[in-house]
Scaffold this motif. Structure first.
Motif, PDB file in Angstrom:
ATOM      1  N   ILE A   1       0.845  -1.204   0.000  1.00 64.27           N
ATOM      2  CA  ILE A   1       0.000   0.000   0.000  1.00 64.27           C
ATOM      3  C   ILE A   1       0.877   1.250   0.000  1.00 64.27           C
ATOM      4  N   LEU A   2       1.954   1.233   0.776  1.00 62.99           N
ATOM      5  CA  LEU A   2       2.873   2.374   0.813  1.00 62.99           C
ATOM      6  C   LEU A   2       3.467   2.654  -0.572  1.00 62.99           C
ATOM      7  N   THR A   3       3.868   1.614  -1.277  1.00 58.94           N
ATOM      8  CA  THR A   3       4.417   1.833  -2.624  1.00 58.94           C
ATOM      9  C   THR A   3       3.353   2.409  -3.557  1.00 58.94           C
ATOM     10  N   HIS A   4       2.094   2.071  -3.311  1.00 57.40           N
ATOM     11  CA  HIS A   4       1.020   2.598  -4.145  1.00 57.40           C
ATOM     12  C   HIS A   4       0.792   4.084  -3.890  1.00 57.40           C
TER      13      HIS A   4
ATOM     14  N   ILE B   1       2.205   7.238 -11.945  1.00 51.14           N
ATOM     15  CA  ILE B   1       1.658   6.647 -13.182  1.00 51.14           C
ATOM     16  C   ILE B   1       0.488   7.484 -13.685  1.00 51.14           C
ATOM     17  N   MET B   2      -0.372   7.869 -12.773  1.00 51.08           N
ATOM     18  CA  MET B   2      -1.547   8.663 -13.143  1.00 51.08           C
ATOM     19  C   MET B   2      -1.126   9.990 -13.779  1.00 51.08           C
TER      20      MET B   2
ATOM     21  N   GLY C   1       9.293   8.593 -18.335  1.00 43.84           N
ATOM     22  CA  GLY C   1      10.134   8.401 -17.156  1.00 43.84           C
ATOM     23  C   GLY C   1       9.305   8.165 -15.905  1.00 43.84           C
ATOM     24  N   MET C   2       8.318   9.017 -15.681  1.00 42.69           N
ATOM     25  CA  MET C   2       7.468   8.836 -14.497  1.00 42.69           C
ATOM     26  C   MET C   2       6.635   7.564 -14.597  1.00 42.69           C
TER      27      MET C   2
ATOM     28  N   ILE D   1       8.118   0.931  -8.933  1.00 49.58           N
ATOM     29  CA  ILE D   1       7.699   1.038  -7.530  1.00 49.58           C
ATOM     30  C   ILE D   1       6.522   0.114  -7.254  1.00 49.58           C
ATOM     31  N   GLN D   2       5.567   0.067  -8.187  1.00 50.29           N
ATOM     32  CA  GLN D   2       4.410  -0.817  -8.022  1.00 50.29           C
ATOM     33  C   GLN D   2       4.830  -2.284  -7.909  1.00 50.29           C
ATOM     34  N   PHE D   3       5.723  -2.708  -8.784  1.00 47.00           N
ATOM     35  CA  PHE D   3       6.119  -4.119  -8.780  1.00 47.00           C
ATOM     36  C   PHE D   3       6.944  -4.463  -7.544  1.00 47.00           C
TER      37      PHE D   3
END
Length: 174
Positions: free
Chosen positions: A21-24, A31-32, A105-106, A113-115
């Motif tokens: 959850i923290l990485t999200h 990503i958004m 890049g982002m 980060i998600q993975f």
């Protein structure tokens, strides 16, 4: 149409480890915003003084969907999308190299980060099983942040009743 609880619970099934959850909290907004940056380049004309772009159309469609799921979260997401769009427009107006550098890049860093988070979770990302996870992910981050701040306790209880509480998963060999 699935309810807010249905959507958040389905997504939460893949996101119960607090490290994930923290990485999200970091990866999903990256990503958004990257998607908004990349879509902001395609423009044609003005709508009420605002450049009409793929980013604006996508943000409007997402905002309507979020508001239909839940008005409070929907209004917050609408404001967040408007903020991201305002920040993306100047980047989209830059050279192709700058625009793509920021956008791709982002996008790439956000997914790394998600993975990493899903490594801790021990489970693949939700969108692998349901493409709506790509739309629900940002809303999930906002909901989890509101839960962490002590808001929306009844909603949190419903999600946890379906998906279980947030708990740290023990890693193999640890």
């Amino acid at each position: 149409m699935k309810t807010l609880v249905d959507q958040l619970s389905n997504y939460a099934d893949y996101h119960r480890d607090p490290r994930n959850i923290l990485t999200h909290y970091i990866g999903v907004p990256m990503i958004m915003w990257a998607v908004v940056i990349l879509l902001a380049r395609a423009q044609w004309g003005l709508l009420a003084g605002v450049p009409l772009s793929l980013a604006l159309l996508a943000a409007m469609a997402a905002a309507v969907y979020y508001c239909r799921l839940d008005l409070r979260y929907g209004l917050f997401m609408t404001g967040l999308l408007a903020f991201m769009l305002a920040l993306a427009m100047p980047i989209a107006a830059q050279s192709t190299a700058i625009w793509l550098g920021w956008g791709l890049g982002m996008f790439g860093v956000g997914w790394v980060i998600q993975f990493i988070g899903h490594y801790y979770e021990g489970r693949k990302p939700a969108f692998f099983d349901d493409v709506m996870g790509l739309v629900i992910g940002p809303l999930f981050v906002v909901a989890e942040l509101s839960f962490a701040l002590g808001l929306r306790k009844p909603l949190q209880a419903e999600v946890e009743q379906r998906s279980g509480p947030v708990r740290r998963r023990e890693l193999a060999g640890a």
